[in-house]
Design an enzyme around this catalytic site. Sequence first.
Site, PDB file in Angstrom:
ATOM      1  N   CYS A  56       0.823  -1.208   0.000  1.00 23.67           N
ATOM      2  CA  CYS A  56       0.000   0.000   0.000  1.00 23.67           C
ATOM      3  C   CYS A  56       0.858   1.260   0.000  1.00 23.67           C
ATOM      4  O   CYS A  56       0.396   2.329  -0.397  1.00 23.67           O
ATOM      5  CB  CYS A  56      -0.945   0.009   1.196  1.00 23.67           C
ATOM      6  SG  CYS A  56      -0.124  -0.054   2.798  1.00 23.67           S
ATOM      7  N   THR A 120       7.231  -4.131  11.306  1.00 21.64           N
ATOM      8  CA  THR A 120       7.773  -5.427  10.877  1.00 21.64           C
ATOM      9  C   THR A 120       7.021  -6.051   9.715  1.00 21.64           C
ATOM     10  O   THR A 120       7.506  -6.999   9.108  1.00 21.64           O
ATOM     11  CB  THR A 120       7.761  -6.413  12.055  1.00 21.64           C
ATOM     12  OG1 THR A 120       6.411  -6.549  12.532  1.00 21.64           O
ATOM     13  CG2 THR A 120       8.631  -5.906  13.203  1.00 21.64           C
ATOM     14  N   GLN A 121       5.846  -5.525   9.394  1.00 24.46           N
ATOM     15  CA  GLN A 121       5.036  -6.133   8.336  1.00 24.46           C
ATOM     16  C   GLN A 121       5.758  -6.126   6.989  1.00 24.46           C
ATOM     17  O   GLN A 121       5.635  -7.064   6.201  1.00 24.46           O
ATOM     18  CB  GLN A 121       3.700  -5.394   8.203  1.00 24.46           C
ATOM     19  CG  GLN A 121       2.746  -6.044   7.200  1.00 24.46           C
ATOM     20  CD  GLN A 121       1.460  -5.253   7.054  1.00 24.46           C
ATOM     21  OE1 GLN A 121       1.357  -4.120   7.507  1.00 24.46           O
ATOM     22  NE2 GLN A 121       0.476  -5.844   6.408  1.00 24.46           N
ATOM     23  N   GLY A 194     -12.233  -7.329   4.654  1.00 22.67           N
ATOM     24  CA  GLY A 194     -11.001  -8.057   4.365  1.00 22.67           C
ATOM     25  C   GLY A 194     -10.655  -8.940   5.550  1.00 22.67           C
ATOM     26  O   GLY A 194     -11.255  -8.838   6.623  1.00 22.67           O
ATOM     27  N   ALA A 195      -9.662  -9.808   5.368  1.00 25.24           N
ATOM     28  CA  ALA A 195      -9.267 -10.714   6.457  1.00 25.24           C
ATOM     29  C   ALA A 195      -7.764 -10.937   6.461  1.00 25.24           C
ATOM     30  O   ALA A 195      -7.294 -11.955   6.950  1.00 25.24           O
ATOM     31  CB  ALA A 195     -10.009 -12.050   6.337  1.00 25.24           C
ATOM     32  N   GLU A 197      -3.573  -9.533   7.053  1.00 27.52           N
ATOM     33  CA  GLU A 197      -2.762  -9.208   8.229  1.00 27.52           C
ATOM     34  C   GLU A 197      -3.089  -7.825   8.784  1.00 27.52           C
ATOM     35  O   GLU A 197      -3.174  -7.642  10.007  1.00 27.52           O
ATOM     36  CB  GLU A 197      -1.278  -9.298   7.857  1.00 27.52           C
ATOM     37  CG  GLU A 197      -0.339  -9.106   9.029  1.00 27.52           C
ATOM     38  CD  GLU A 197       1.117  -9.289   8.641  1.00 27.52           C
ATOM     39  OE1 GLU A 197       1.994  -8.956   9.459  1.00 27.52           O
ATOM     40  OE2 GLU A 197       1.384  -9.767   7.514  1.00 27.52           O
ATOM     41  N   MET A 198      -3.281  -6.828   7.896  1.00 25.70           N
ATOM     42  CA  MET A 198      -3.562  -5.482   8.369  1.00 25.70           C
ATOM     43  C   MET A 198      -4.919  -5.404   9.058  1.00 25.70           C
ATOM     44  O   MET A 198      -5.071  -4.755  10.107  1.00 25.70           O
ATOM     45  CB  MET A 198      -3.494  -4.483   7.208  1.00 25.70           C
ATOM     46  CG  MET A 198      -3.765  -3.039   7.631  1.00 25.70           C
ATOM     47  SD  MET A 198      -2.667  -2.451   8.948  1.00 25.70           S
ATOM     48  CE  MET A 198      -1.151  -2.189   7.998  1.00 25.70           C
ATOM     49  N   ILE A 199      -5.921  -6.072   8.507  1.00 23.87           N
ATOM     50  CA  ILE A 199      -7.242  -6.092   9.135  1.00 23.87           C
ATOM     51  C   ILE A 199      -7.171  -6.810  10.480  1.00 23.87           C
ATOM     52  O   ILE A 199      -7.784  -6.373  11.469  1.00 23.87           O
ATOM     53  CB  ILE A 199      -8.273  -6.776   8.206  1.00 23.87           C
ATOM     54  CG1 ILE A 199      -8.605  -5.856   7.026  1.00 23.87           C
ATOM     55  CG2 ILE A 199      -9.534  -7.157   8.968  1.00 23.87           C
ATOM     56  CD1 ILE A 199      -9.293  -4.559   7.406  1.00 23.87           C
TER      57      ILE A 199
END
Length: 424
Positions: A56, A120-121, A194-195, A197-199
Site C-alpha cells: 500500500c 515489521t510487516q 477483508g481478512a 494481516e492489516m485487518i
Amino acid sequence: MQLLAVGLNHHTAPVSLREQLAFAPEQLGQAVVAARSWFERIDHRGADEAAILSTCNRTELYAASQVPDPLDAGAHFLADFHQLNYADLRPHLYMLPQHDAVRHTFRVASGLDSMVLGETQILGQIKDAIRTADEAGGLGTYLHQLFQRSFSVAKEVRSTTEIGAHSVSMAAAAVRLSQRIFDKISEQNVLFIGAGEMIELCATHFAAQNPRSVTIANRTLERGEALAHRFGGRAMRLAELQDKLHQFDIVISCTASSLPLIGLGMVERAIKARRHKPIFMVDLAVPRDIEPEVARLNDAFLYTVDDLGKVVQAGMENRQAAVAQAEAIIETRVQSFMHWIDDRAVVPVIQSLHENGEALRQLELDRARKMLAKGEDVDAVLEALSRGLTAKFMHGPQQALHRAQGEERAHLAQLLPQLFRGRR
C-alpha cells in the site's frame, strides 16, 4: 551486472498515483517475467534478474541487468506495464543505482523507509515478493544475495536497536482518529472489510476498546468467520455490504481488490438510512477500496493510508537515536555487500587465468610424457617440464613489460614482482 531499484512510495507519490502503479498479487509473477523480457529485449544476453515489491505504501522494481542504462529501462517498464504516461510518472520515481539501491533495500527491509518507522510487516511482504520472483525465475546470484543479506540486516537492526519501541502502528492511528469522531468506541458497531494481516492488526486494536459489535466482511466467508471468532464477532459476505453498510459506525477496509468495493452512492444511501449519524471510514487499501468522492459527504469521515501516515509521524524525536544506530549498521552492511559485488566482478578474470594456466600445464605435461615414452632420463624430463612451465608463465608478463611505456611500464615494474612472489 548493475543493481538497481526503481519505484515510488508514500514519500514521493500520493495514494492516487500509487494505486495506479500497484501490482495485484496475482500479477506479480507475470510482471517479473515481463520485466526480465523487457531488459533482455534491450540486451539480448538473457542474464537479467528482477523482483517486484508492491504494497500500500510502495511499488518497486529491483533488478540486476547488463543493459547500458538499466535505471531508465526499469522506469519505462513500470510505465509501460501499467500503460501510464512516462512523463507524468517520472517526477515521482526514484531511480537508485548500485550502492544506493543496496542501501535502499536494507533500509526498506529494516522498516526505516516505512510510514510506520520500524514496523515489521514490510519484512514479510518482501519475503512474499521474493518467493514469487523466485518461482517466476526472476532471481539469480545478485538479487538472491541482496535479499538474503537484507533479511539478516533487518534482524540485526531489530535485535540491537529500539527502532520499533516508540512506533505508532497504522492500526493504533486508526483507533486514535476514530476517537475524534466517537468519544466511546464501546458504543459503536465496527466493520472490518477483508481478512488479511492489516485487518487482523486493526481488529486487535479496536477489540481492545470493547466495541458494541465486531463484523468481518470477506469474499471468502469461512476465512472471515475464522477471524471474527477470535474477536467474538460475526462474519458476512462482501455482497451484503450494499444492504448492511448503514448498520456500522466505523468501517475499516483493506483488501486486494483492483476496483472500489464501496462507492459514493452506497455511502449516500447508508447515511440516509442512518439519519445522518456520522460514519467513520478508513481505507488502508492500495488500490483504494472506497471511492475518494465519499470524503465530500458531510456525515462521512474518510481517511486514507496517507492520512494515517501523518498521525504515526508523531513522536519522531523519541526515535532519532535508534534511527542513527540503525543507519550505522546498514552502512556497514552496504559496504560489505559492495565488496562482495567487487569480488564478483573479478571472477571472470580469475577463471580466465585458471583456464590459460591449465592449457599451458597440459602442453608441458604432454611434452613430458612423450619424452618419458622415448625412454629419456626422468630427472631430465622433470627439469625440462619445470623450465617449460616457467618460460610459458613468464612469457606474457615479460611481453607486457617490453611493450609498455612511461607510467604504464613503471606501474607494471612495481606490480609484477608482487604478483610473482612465490611462497617459500
